[in-house]
Design a protein around this motif. Structure first.
Motif, short mmCIF file in Angstrom:
data_model
loop_
_atom_site.label_atom_id
_atom_site.label_comp_id
_atom_site.label_asym_id
_atom_site.label_seq_id
_atom_site.Cartn_x
_atom_site.Cartn_y
_atom_site.Cartn_z
N LEU A 191 -2.59 17.30 12.63
CA LEU A 191 -3.28 16.01 12.67
C LEU A 191 -2.95 15.22 11.41
CD1 LEU A 191 -6.72 17.28 14.01
CD2 LEU A 191 -5.19 15.71 15.20
N VAL A 192 -2.65 13.92 11.61
CA VAL A 192 -2.27 13.07 10.48
C VAL A 192 -3.06 11.77 10.54
CG1 VAL A 192 -0.34 12.03 11.74
CG2 VAL A 192 -0.31 12.03 9.24
N ASN A 193 -3.38 11.24 9.39
CA ASN A 193 -4.10 9.97 9.31
C ASN A 193 -3.22 8.84 9.86
OD1 ASN A 193 -5.47 7.61 8.51
ND2 ASN A 193 -6.24 8.57 6.65
N LEU A 239 0.84 -1.20 0.00
CA LEU A 239 0.00 0.00 0.00
C LEU A 239 0.87 1.24 0.00
CD1 LEU A 239 -2.81 -0.87 2.57
CD2 LEU A 239 -3.15 -0.23 0.17
N GLY A 240 0.53 2.20 -0.85
CA GLY A 240 1.19 3.50 -0.86
C GLY A 240 0.20 4.58 -0.51
N MET A 241 0.61 5.54 0.33
CA MET A 241 -0.33 6.54 0.80
C MET A 241 0.38 7.87 1.06
SD MET A 241 -2.92 6.15 4.04
CE MET A 241 -4.12 7.41 4.46
N LEU A 242 -0.23 8.96 0.63
CA LEU A 242 0.24 10.30 0.93
C LEU A 242 -0.23 10.68 2.34
CD1 LEU A 242 -0.80 11.72 -2.52
CD2 LEU A 242 1.57 11.66 -1.74
N VAL A 243 0.70 11.04 3.21
CA VAL A 243 0.33 11.27 4.61
C VAL A 243 0.72 12.68 5.08
CG1 VAL A 243 0.38 8.84 5.24
CG2 VAL A 243 2.47 10.20 5.45
N ASP A 244 0.73 13.64 4.16
CA ASP A 244 1.13 15.00 4.53
C ASP A 244 -0.04 15.97 4.55
OD1 ASP A 244 0.83 14.80 1.76
OD2 ASP A 244 2.29 16.36 1.35
N GLN A 245 -1.28 15.47 4.58
CA GLN A 245 -2.44 16.34 4.61
C GLN A 245 -3.18 16.22 5.93
OE1 GLN A 245 -4.40 15.13 0.80
NE2 GLN A 245 -4.14 17.26 0.25
N HIS A 246 -3.97 17.25 6.21
CA HIS A 246 -4.76 17.27 7.44
C HIS A 246 -5.78 16.13 7.45
CE1 HIS A 246 -7.36 18.76 10.66
NE2 HIS A 246 -8.37 18.53 9.85
N PHE A 247 -5.94 15.51 8.63
CA PHE A 247 -6.93 14.46 8.81
C PHE A 247 -7.61 14.71 10.16
CE2 PHE A 247 -8.36 10.13 9.97
CZ PHE A 247 -9.07 9.80 8.83
N THR A 248 -8.87 15.09 10.11
CA THR A 248 -9.56 15.58 11.31
C THR A 248 -9.56 14.56 12.44
OG1 THR A 248 -10.98 17.01 9.96
CG2 THR A 248 -11.75 16.48 12.18
N ARG A 249 -9.71 13.27 12.12
CA ARG A 249 -9.77 12.25 13.17
C ARG A 249 -8.40 11.61 13.40
NH1 ARG A 249 -13.60 11.51 9.64
NH2 ARG A 249 -12.70 9.57 8.82
N GLY A 250 -7.36 12.35 13.10
CA GLY A 250 -6.02 11.80 13.17
C GLY A 250 -5.36 11.92 14.53
#
Length: 333
Positions: free
Chosen positions: A225-227, A203-214
């Motif tokens: 906040l990060v996922n 799995l590849g995922m971009l993790v540099d964006q805001h995630f409210t439930r992070g």
């Protein structure tokens, strides 16, 4: 009556979106005719011309001032223009992604793409185990998924569709044609990702964006906040976690860099610590951004203090930022 209003709203929204769909298709067609090099230049011009006139430019400038308080207004503006140019180039390059990725490890002369850490890629591909890969919106962030598809790495890229319906439709068309598996972020995505790992995939995922439930991490000196999904999967399945980035080089070239597996922190029970793992990934991304700030997406609202847990809000607890766990990536990352 409510159902009728909803149908009318959807119908009007579709009509309003038609001009944008035509405009996006027109720009894509122009980029296709120009070829990779001229399309990139056209996109860069479009980005630096239109970007500073958009409301998101204020967000970019505010983010940069907070991150680089010692930089002059001219330096801040130059980084922001560079970020808009990178966005414009990346958008125009969608028309040529398959052609741009010309990496051949056996070639006598290098092409547009060079790869650092190819040994980690082949290890991921051939070890018979599942794996996780994190990335960020740097350079042309679409290229790693194409690399995986070209060289036989069974991988599924988790992506967040663009908000604009016209761009969303076009981007998904390009991704389906050039990349491997795709998983749209949203309801049910976690189950789809879990299924990929259970089948031994990647799995590849971009993790540099805001995630409210992070979970809260320190990013460029401020809490964000990060996922946590990648860290949760790593904890549950004991998967290796690598980072990958794309650096935009002069003369329309790119370098893909894959890190060795990160040495993630563990809790008292010996299991991977979710918050600490996400902090470790974020530290790697922070280093990438500081190295090439003009290639990151500063116009995103990455920091949202009002949505942080109360204990992590700077105004309520100035010491919270200092208390966020800081974890260094593995040597060589």
């Amino acid at each position: 009556m409510l159902r009728l209003k909803l149908r009318l709203y959807r119908f009007v929204s579709r009509l309003a979106g038609l001009p944008m769909i035509w405009l996006v298709r027109l720009l894509f067609g122009v980029a296709s005719l120009l070829g990779p090099r001229r399309a990139g230049g056209f996109g860069a011009w479009l980005g630096r011309t239109l970007g500073p006139r958009l409301p998101a430019h204020r967000t970019a400038l505010a983010n940069l001032r907070e991150t680089y308080p010692d930089r002059s207004p001219e330096e801040i503006a130059a980084i922001a223009r560079g970020a808009w140019e990178n966005i414009g180039r990346t958008g125009a390059e969608y028309a040529h992604l398959a052609e741009i990725f010309d990496y051949d490890p056996e070639a006598a002369t290098p092409g547009r793409i060079e790869v650092s850490g190819i040994e980690h890629f082949f290890s991921l591909r051939d070890d018979g185990k599942p794996g996780l890969i994190f990335s960020a919106h740097l350079g042309n962030w679409e290229l790693p998924a194409i690399c995986a598809a070209r060289f036989g790495l069974e991988a599924s890229a988790v992506f967040r569709p663009p908000n604009n319906p016209a761009a969303k439709e076009l981007v998904q068309e390009v991704r389906r044609a050039t990349m491997g598996g795709l998983t749209a972020a949203g309801p049910g995505a976690a189950f789809a990702m879990q299924g990929v790992i259970e089948r031994g995939g990647h799995l590849g995922m971009l993790v540099d964006q805001h995630f409210t439930r992070g979970v809260v991490v320190d990013f460029l000196g401020r809490p964000a906040l990060v996922n946590p999904l990648l860290a949760k999967l790593a904890r549950h399945y004991e998967c290796p976690v690598h980072g990958v980035r794309v650096i935009r080089l002069p003369d329309d070239r790119f370098r893909l860099e894959l890190t060795p597996p990160l040495d993630l922190p563990r809790d008292a029970s010996g299991a991977i610590d979710v918050q600490g793992a996400m902090q470790a990934m974020t530290r790697v991304i922070e280093g990438w951004v500081r190295e090439h700030p003009e290639q990151w997406m500063w116009m995103h609202r990455r920091w949202r203090p009002a949505l942080l847990p109360r204990a992590a809000q700077p105004a309520a607890n100035p010491a919270a930022q200092a208390n966020v766990t800081s974890v260094s990536p593995a040597a060589g990352a």
